[in-house]
Motif scaffolding. Structure first.
Motif, PDB file in Angstrom:
ATOM      1  N   MET A   1      35.096 -14.537  25.046  1.00  0.00           N
ATOM      2  CA  MET A   1      33.796 -14.972  25.108  1.00  0.00           C
ATOM      3  C   MET A   1      33.643 -15.692  26.463  1.00  0.00           C
ATOM      4  O   MET A   1      34.310 -16.369  27.071  1.00  0.00           O
ATOM      5  N   SER A   2      32.538 -15.286  27.152  1.00  0.00           N
ATOM      6  CA  SER A   2      32.166 -15.528  28.374  1.00  0.00           C
ATOM      7  C   SER A   2      31.389 -16.791  28.127  1.00  0.00           C
ATOM      8  O   SER A   2      30.545 -17.292  27.313  1.00  0.00           O
ATOM      9  N   GLY A   3      31.668 -17.923  29.162  1.00  0.00           N
ATOM     10  CA  GLY A   3      31.216 -19.059  29.291  1.00  0.00           C
ATOM     11  C   GLY A   3      29.535 -19.048  29.712  1.00  0.00           C
ATOM     12  O   GLY A   3      28.658 -19.972  29.294  1.00  0.00           O
ATOM     13  N   ARG A   4      29.088 -18.038  30.180  1.00  0.00           N
ATOM     14  CA  ARG A   4      27.838 -17.652  30.812  1.00  0.00           C
ATOM     15  C   ARG A   4      26.891 -17.547  29.677  1.00  0.00           C
ATOM     16  O   ARG A   4      27.383 -16.930  28.650  1.00  0.00           O
ATOM     17  N   GLN A   5      26.002 -18.351  29.621  1.00  0.00           N
ATOM     18  CA  GLN A   5      24.724 -17.885  28.801  1.00  0.00           C
ATOM     19  C   GLN A   5      23.508 -17.608  29.247  1.00  0.00           C
ATOM     20  O   GLN A   5      23.113 -17.829  30.387  1.00  0.00           O
ATOM     21  N   MET A   6      22.768 -16.738  28.471  1.00  0.00           N
ATOM     22  CA  MET A   6      21.681 -16.041  29.028  1.00  0.00           C
ATOM     23  C   MET A   6      20.435 -16.305  28.020  1.00  0.00           C
ATOM     24  O   MET A   6      20.689 -16.382  26.995  1.00  0.00           O
ATOM     25  N   GLN A   7      19.278 -16.266  28.708  1.00  0.00           N
ATOM     26  CA  GLN A   7      18.047 -16.387  27.977  1.00  0.00           C
ATOM     27  C   GLN A   7      17.522 -15.132  27.283  1.00  0.00           C
ATOM     28  O   GLN A   7      18.185 -13.898  27.821  1.00  0.00           O
ATOM     29  N   ILE A   8      16.838 -15.138  26.372  1.00  0.00           N
ATOM     30  CA  ILE A   8      16.281 -14.025  25.652  1.00  0.00           C
ATOM     31  C   ILE A   8      15.761 -12.721  26.324  1.00  0.00           C
ATOM     32  O   ILE A   8      16.179 -11.859  26.148  1.00  0.00           O
ATOM     33  N   GLY A   9      15.154 -13.069  27.692  1.00  0.00           N
ATOM     34  CA  GLY A   9      14.451 -12.064  28.577  1.00  0.00           C
ATOM     35  C   GLY A   9      15.695 -11.092  29.188  1.00  0.00           C
ATOM     36  O   GLY A   9      15.447  -9.977  29.096  1.00  0.00           O
ATOM     37  N   GLU A  10      16.945 -11.933  29.508  1.00  0.00           N
ATOM     38  CA  GLU A  10      18.022 -10.991  30.338  1.00  0.00           C
ATOM     39  C   GLU A  10      18.594 -10.340  29.081  1.00  0.00           C
ATOM     40  O   GLU A  10      19.364  -9.007  29.305  1.00  0.00           O
ATOM     41  N   VAL A  11      18.798 -10.832  28.110  1.00  0.00           N
ATOM     42  CA  VAL A  11      19.230  -9.914  26.808  1.00  0.00           C
ATOM     43  C   VAL A  11      18.584  -8.743  26.618  1.00  0.00           C
ATOM     44  O   VAL A  11      19.117  -7.830  26.323  1.00  0.00           O
ATOM     45  N   ALA A  12      17.351  -8.977  26.421  1.00  0.00           N
ATOM     46  CA  ALA A  12      16.432  -7.947  26.354  1.00  0.00           C
ATOM     47  C   ALA A  12      16.469  -6.642  27.344  1.00  0.00           C
ATOM     48  O   ALA A  12      16.927  -5.712  27.069  1.00  0.00           O
ATOM     49  N   ASP A  13      16.899  -7.074  28.497  1.00  0.00           N
ATOM     50  CA  ASP A  13      16.748  -6.318  29.812  1.00  0.00           C
ATOM     51  C   ASP A  13      18.182  -5.472  29.563  1.00  0.00           C
ATOM     52  O   ASP A  13      18.218  -4.096  29.684  1.00  0.00           O
ATOM     53  N   ARG A  14      19.306  -6.439  28.949  1.00  0.00           N
ATOM     54  CA  ARG A  14      20.628  -5.605  29.125  1.00  0.00           C
ATOM     55  C   ARG A  14      20.984  -4.940  27.761  1.00  0.00           C
ATOM     56  O   ARG A  14      21.594  -4.068  27.901  1.00  0.00           O
ATOM     57  N   THR A  15      20.225  -5.017  26.713  1.00  0.00           N
ATOM     58  CA  THR A  15      20.112  -4.337  25.430  1.00  0.00           C
ATOM     59  C   THR A  15      19.250  -3.280  25.351  1.00  0.00           C
ATOM     60  O   THR A  15      19.461  -2.193  24.605  1.00  0.00           O
ATOM     61  N   GLY A  16      17.961  -3.352  25.844  1.00  0.00           N
ATOM     62  CA  GLY A  16      17.001  -2.375  25.987  1.00  0.00           C
ATOM     63  C   GLY A  16      16.258  -2.618  24.519  1.00  0.00           C
ATOM     64  O   GLY A  16      15.465  -1.887  24.209  1.00  0.00           O
ATOM     65  N   LEU A  17      16.358  -3.701  23.694  1.00  0.00           N
ATOM     66  CA  LEU A  17      15.680  -4.343  22.772  1.00  0.00           C
ATOM     67  C   LEU A  17      14.472  -5.157  23.408  1.00  0.00           C
ATOM     68  O   LEU A  17      14.591  -5.797  24.256  1.00  0.00           O
ATOM     69  N   SER A  18      13.354  -4.904  22.400  1.00  0.00           N
ATOM     70  CA  SER A  18      12.300  -6.001  22.836  1.00  0.00           C
ATOM     71  C   SER A  18      12.712  -7.410  22.261  1.00  0.00           C
ATOM     72  O   SER A  18      13.498  -7.757  21.562  1.00  0.00           O
ATOM     73  N   LEU A  19      11.837  -8.216  23.020  1.00  0.00           N
ATOM     74  CA  LEU A  19      12.070  -9.685  22.542  1.00  0.00           C
ATOM     75  C   LEU A  19      11.811  -9.926  21.070  1.00  0.00           C
ATOM     76  O   LEU A  19      12.538 -10.676  20.236  1.00  0.00           O
ATOM     77  N   ARG A  20      10.879  -8.848  20.668  1.00  0.00           N
ATOM     78  CA  ARG A  20      10.375  -9.196  19.226  1.00  0.00           C
ATOM     79  C   ARG A  20      11.807  -8.789  18.237  1.00  0.00           C
ATOM     80  O   ARG A  20      11.585  -9.407  17.230  1.00  0.00           O
ATOM     81  N   THR A  21      12.018  -7.616  18.548  1.00  0.00           N
ATOM     82  CA  THR A  21      13.364  -7.050  17.770  1.00  0.00           C
ATOM     83  C   THR A  21      14.387  -8.094  17.879  1.00  0.00           C
ATOM     84  O   THR A  21      14.875  -8.312  16.963  1.00  0.00           O
ATOM     85  N   ILE A  22      14.903  -8.790  18.900  1.00  0.00           N
ATOM     86  CA  ILE A  22      15.786  -9.674  18.964  1.00  0.00           C
ATOM     87  C   ILE A  22      15.562 -10.827  18.102  1.00  0.00           C
ATOM     88  O   ILE A  22      16.357 -11.359  17.438  1.00  0.00           O
ATOM     89  N   ARG A  23      14.275 -11.319  18.222  1.00  0.00           N
ATOM     90  CA  ARG A  23      13.921 -12.479  17.355  1.00  0.00           C
ATOM     91  C   ARG A  23      13.865 -12.080  16.078  1.00  0.00           C
ATOM     92  O   ARG A  23      14.193 -12.898  14.994  1.00  0.00           O
ATOM     93  N   HIS A  24      13.627 -10.714  15.525  1.00  0.00           N
ATOM     94  CA  HIS A  24      13.534 -10.376  14.122  1.00  0.00           C
ATOM     95  C   HIS A  24      15.063 -10.246  13.635  1.00  0.00           C
ATOM     96  O   HIS A  24      15.248 -10.844  12.604  1.00  0.00           O
ATOM     97  N   TYR A  25      15.954  -9.867  14.555  1.00  0.00           N
ATOM     98  CA  TYR A  25      17.269  -9.877  14.088  1.00  0.00           C
ATOM     99  C   TYR A  25      17.715 -11.078  13.965  1.00  0.00           C
ATOM    100  O   TYR A  25      18.913 -11.558  13.084  1.00  0.00           O
ATOM    101  N   GLU A  26      17.394 -12.182  14.672  1.00  0.00           N
ATOM    102  CA  GLU A  26      17.911 -13.638  14.513  1.00  0.00           C
ATOM    103  C   GLU A  26      17.209 -14.000  12.901  1.00  0.00           C
ATOM    104  O   GLU A  26      17.947 -14.822  12.453  1.00  0.00           O
TER     105      GLU A  26
END
Length: 132
Positions: free
Chosen positions: A1-26
């Motif tokens: 695991m990388s020690g680097r942490q990302m906020q949800i916006g960067e994760v959305a950009d990297r995955t192509g998922l919307s913020l809403r979808t990522i929150r839903h999966y949480e």
């Protein structure tokens, strides 16, 4: 695991998922952020992003939430390495069932795509025939 942490916006950009979808999966317990900042922002690692990409790949194959949860649990347990041979064998058998299910669903998608492409060709032929 990388020690680097990302906020949800960067994760959305990297995955192509919307913020809403990522929150839903949480919310449904499929992909929890590794941590939260002092301000309460979700913080994700590269491993979290990889998990979201697995979920993203399951979605078009019509996996139910229960199937997603089960498959992710199987993958987590196999990757942990902290299981006995009997458990590993059982998990591997369950994983093979999911692999077969994925192949079956991919075949259905290929057939649907083939039908759609055929239909598109037929419409193109109609256009060529009726253009002036």
């Amino acid at each position: 695991m990388s020690g680097r942490q990302m906020q949800i916006g960067e994760v959305a950009d990297r995955t192509g998922l919307s913020l809403r979808t990522i929150r839903h999966y949480e919310e449904v317990g499929l992909a929890l952020p590794t941590a939260r900042s002092q301000g309460g922002f979700r913080l994700y690692t590269d491993d979290d992003v990889a998990r979201l990409l697995v979920i993203k790949r399951m979605k078009p194959l019509d996996f139910t939430l229960e199937e997603m949860r089960d498959l992710l649990t199987i993958l987590d347990q196999l990757r942990s390495g902290a299981i006995g041979e009997t458990a590993r064998s059982d998990l591997t058998k369950r994983l093979a069932v999911y692999r077969s299910l994925v192949e079956e669903r991919c075949d259905k998608i290929r057939n649907r795509l083939s039908d759609a492409e055929q239909f598109s060709s037929e419409l193109s032929a109609e256009l060529r025939e009726h253009r002036h």
